[in-house]
Write a protein that holds these residues in place. Sequence first.
Motif, PDB file in Angstrom:
ATOM      1  N   SER A 107      -3.471   0.419 -12.783  1.00 24.14           N
ATOM      2  CA  SER A 107      -3.096  -0.989 -13.686  1.00 24.14           C
ATOM      3  C   SER A 107      -3.325  -2.030 -12.668  1.00 24.14           C
ATOM      4  N   LEU A 108      -2.707  -2.049 -11.543  1.00 20.78           N
ATOM      5  CA  LEU A 108      -2.484  -2.929 -10.552  1.00 20.78           C
ATOM      6  C   LEU A 108      -3.384  -2.931  -9.385  1.00 20.78           C
ATOM      7  N   ARG A 109      -4.717  -2.228  -9.597  1.00 22.98           N
ATOM      8  CA  ARG A 109      -5.294  -1.697  -8.485  1.00 22.98           C
ATOM      9  C   ARG A 109      -5.633  -3.108  -7.398  1.00 22.98           C
ATOM     10  N   ASP A 110      -6.162  -4.075  -8.124  1.00 20.54           N
ATOM     11  CA  ASP A 110      -6.375  -5.190  -7.182  1.00 20.54           C
ATOM     12  C   ASP A 110      -5.278  -5.643  -6.189  1.00 20.54           C
ATOM     13  N   LEU A 111      -4.026  -5.819  -6.803  1.00 22.13           N
ATOM     14  CA  LEU A 111      -2.694  -6.418  -6.122  1.00 22.13           C
ATOM     15  C   LEU A 111      -2.377  -5.023  -5.070  1.00 22.13           C
ATOM     16  N   LEU A 112      -2.752  -4.012  -5.629  1.00 18.84           N
ATOM     17  CA  LEU A 112      -2.255  -2.683  -4.763  1.00 18.84           C
ATOM     18  C   LEU A 112      -3.284  -2.510  -3.397  1.00 18.84           C
ATOM     19  N   PHE A 113      -4.371  -3.075  -3.500  1.00 18.79           N
ATOM     20  CA  PHE A 113      -5.299  -2.822  -2.406  1.00 18.79           C
ATOM     21  C   PHE A 113      -5.173  -4.083  -1.534  1.00 18.79           C
ATOM     22  N   GLN A 114      -4.704  -5.311  -2.034  1.00 14.62           N
ATOM     23  CA  GLN A 114      -4.304  -6.413  -1.205  1.00 14.62           C
ATOM     24  C   GLN A 114      -2.722  -6.306  -0.506  1.00 14.62           C
ATOM     25  N   THR A 143     -11.884  11.209   3.085  1.00 16.08           N
ATOM     26  CA  THR A 143     -12.580  11.201   4.293  1.00 16.08           C
ATOM     27  C   THR A 143     -11.276  10.691   5.208  1.00 16.08           C
ATOM     28  N   SER A 144     -10.709   9.913   4.765  1.00 21.95           N
ATOM     29  CA  SER A 144      -9.464   9.424   5.896  1.00 21.95           C
ATOM     30  C   SER A 144      -8.230   9.814   5.464  1.00 21.95           C
ATOM     31  N   ASN A 145      -7.960  10.684   4.293  1.00 22.80           N
ATOM     32  CA  ASN A 145      -6.680  11.071   3.883  1.00 22.80           C
ATOM     33  C   ASN A 145      -5.779   9.943   3.575  1.00 22.80           C
ATOM     34  N   THR A 146      -5.996   8.966   2.890  1.00 19.24           N
ATOM     35  CA  THR A 146      -5.394   7.847   2.669  1.00 19.24           C
ATOM     36  C   THR A 146      -5.603   7.473   1.261  1.00 19.24           C
ATOM     37  N   PHE A 147      -4.503   6.711   0.965  1.00 20.14           N
ATOM     38  CA  PHE A 147      -4.412   5.896  -0.682  1.00 20.14           C
ATOM     39  C   PHE A 147      -4.349   4.668  -0.071  1.00 20.14           C
ATOM     40  N   TRP A 148      -5.069   3.742  -0.744  1.00 17.56           N
ATOM     41  CA  TRP A 148      -5.165   2.243  -0.707  1.00 17.56           C
ATOM     42  C   TRP A 148      -5.011   1.764   0.837  1.00 17.56           C
ATOM     43  N   GLY A 149      -5.590   2.342   1.714  1.00 17.30           N
ATOM     44  CA  GLY A 149      -5.598   2.091   3.167  1.00 17.30           C
ATOM     45  C   GLY A 149      -4.083   2.559   3.781  1.00 17.30           C
ATOM     46  N   LEU A 150      -3.209   3.211   3.174  1.00 16.41           N
ATOM     47  CA  LEU A 150      -2.167   4.027   3.673  1.00 16.41           C
ATOM     48  C   LEU A 150      -2.275   5.435   3.850  1.00 16.41           C
ATOM     49  N   SER A 151      -1.623   5.779   5.148  1.00 14.96           N
ATOM     50  CA  SER A 151      -1.591   7.174   5.089  1.00 14.96           C
ATOM     51  C   SER A 151      -0.491   7.884   4.247  1.00 14.96           C
ATOM     52  N   ILE A 152      -0.585   9.149   4.017  1.00 23.70           N
ATOM     53  CA  ILE A 152       0.444   9.570   3.190  1.00 23.70           C
ATOM     54  C   ILE A 152       1.827   9.593   3.547  1.00 23.70           C
ATOM     55  N   PRO A 153       2.146   9.621   4.675  1.00 26.43           N
ATOM     56  CA  PRO A 153       3.334   9.506   5.440  1.00 26.43           C
ATOM     57  C   PRO A 153       3.889   8.030   5.065  1.00 26.43           C
ATOM     58  N   GLU A 154       3.169   7.023   5.018  1.00 24.88           N
ATOM     59  CA  GLU A 154       3.222   5.560   4.700  1.00 24.88           C
ATOM     60  C   GLU A 154       3.720   5.539   3.401  1.00 24.88           C
ATOM     61  N   VAL A 155       2.830   6.082   2.444  1.00 21.73           N
ATOM     62  CA  VAL A 155       2.978   5.979   1.192  1.00 21.73           C
ATOM     63  C   VAL A 155       4.388   6.508   0.754  1.00 21.73           C
ATOM     64  N   LYS A 156       4.710   7.782   1.284  1.00 19.41           N
ATOM     65  CA  LYS A 156       5.834   8.184   1.233  1.00 19.41           C
ATOM     66  C   LYS A 156       6.973   7.462   1.536  1.00 19.41           C
ATOM     67  N   LYS A 157       6.852   6.868   2.585  1.00 14.93           N
ATOM     68  CA  LYS A 157       8.081   6.116   3.043  1.00 14.93           C
ATOM     69  C   LYS A 157       8.409   4.751   2.166  1.00 14.93           C
ATOM     70  N   ILE A 158       7.257   4.182   1.975  1.00 11.78           N
ATOM     71  CA  ILE A 158       7.577   2.990   1.123  1.00 11.78           C
ATOM     72  C   ILE A 158       8.381   3.294  -0.232  1.00 11.78           C
ATOM     73  N   MET A 159       7.688   4.559  -0.764  1.00 10.43           N
ATOM     74  CA  MET A 159       8.322   4.985  -2.221  1.00 10.43           C
ATOM     75  C   MET A 159       9.611   5.293  -2.075  1.00 10.43           C
ATOM     76  N   ALA A 160       9.894   5.937  -1.032  1.00  6.95           N
ATOM     77  CA  ALA A 160      11.369   6.386  -0.964  1.00  6.95           C
ATOM     78  C   ALA A 160      12.246   5.395  -0.529  1.00  6.95           C
ATOM     79  N   ASP A 161      11.857   4.279   0.111  1.00  5.46           N
ATOM     80  CA  ASP A 161      12.525   3.212   0.402  1.00  5.46           C
ATOM     81  C   ASP A 161      13.095   2.441  -0.784  1.00  5.46           C
ATOM     82  N   VAL A 162      12.378   2.588  -2.122  1.00  2.00           N
ATOM     83  CA  VAL A 162      12.712   1.810  -3.104  1.00  2.00           C
ATOM     84  C   VAL A 162      12.928   2.832  -4.260  1.00  2.00           C
TER      85      VAL A 162
END
Length: 327
Positions: A49-56, A81-100
């Motif tokens: 739903s927030l894809r534009d903002l998410l990629f920014q 190919t890069s094993n990423t979501f929205w330019g973030l590695s999976i550990p980065e995604v997990k860290k951001i989500m865990a923090d909030v």
Amino acid sequence: MMTTRRNFIKKTGLGLAGAYLGSSLLQACTGSIPKGQGPFGNIGLQIYSLRDLLFQDPKLTLQTVAKIGYGHIETFGMDLTSNTFWGLSIPEVKKIMADVDLKTYSGHYDMSRFLSRHHTTDKENIEKYIETAHELGQTYVIAPVTPMDDLNNLKVEDYQYAAEQLNKAGEIARKAGIKIGYHNHFWEFRNFANGTKGLDIMIAFTEPDLVSFELDIYWIEKSGLSPQSYFQKYPGRFPMWHIKDMDKNYADPIVGKEYDSLPFDSIQNKVRFAEVGSGNIDYINIAQSARQAGLEYAFVEQDDIYMSNKFESVKKSYDYVQKFLVK
């Protein structure tokens, strides 16, 4: 030193986006309603739903979603190919989500070739999807759409094949404690000669212990059918719902003889979304069937947002769910 185009975009475009996101964050989070209990109380957001903002700015976007009150997100857009979501590695995604304290229980993963009987060798890597879901702590790996090659020529055999493929994926996923699911649009409700619909075929040919369904409430309503009719016909098969509303001026169905042979592009002008509670769908009534459906997780999703402040849009849907759907 010459500034590269990439750095220029990063410094200017993303800097402006960050400022916009920051002001949007403050506006969107003012007066949020506290979370309730159950699938509606702990409502999730399909982050598409927030894809534009998410990629920014993925970090600030996820932080804002959590501040609004959403307890979890449904992911999309994994780059194999890069094993990423929205330019973030999976550990980065997990860290951001865990923090909030934002969780994810379900993700959409492209299976269009895996489900296509016309692709025999170039299938998506289902094992990789399952591995990623496990790493993120997800319970469900969802196929978000049928093969898109030629939607107007999907045959009974195509749906049967897709169902068998979902069963195979379900067998693989079960070993990792993951479940496979399928998310509908409107064309699965088009009639074949005997009155059978594509979604009915998929439900009939999949094993309940291997494959679940994520019912998109908007699209079944836009097909002229009631979600409750499917909950009654297939109790317990819909542990996930997508909740989005329908603009009251665009409430006519797009399934039937008049539409079934038309390409999707020619139907799009009859589709317009709305924030939950502001449209034509009676969610208060539909929510009464949550137990019959087997509902575990519900996600707000809006394919297109027309408000200038997109955070305000998903907050409006969140607040309605908390106020009117939570028991």
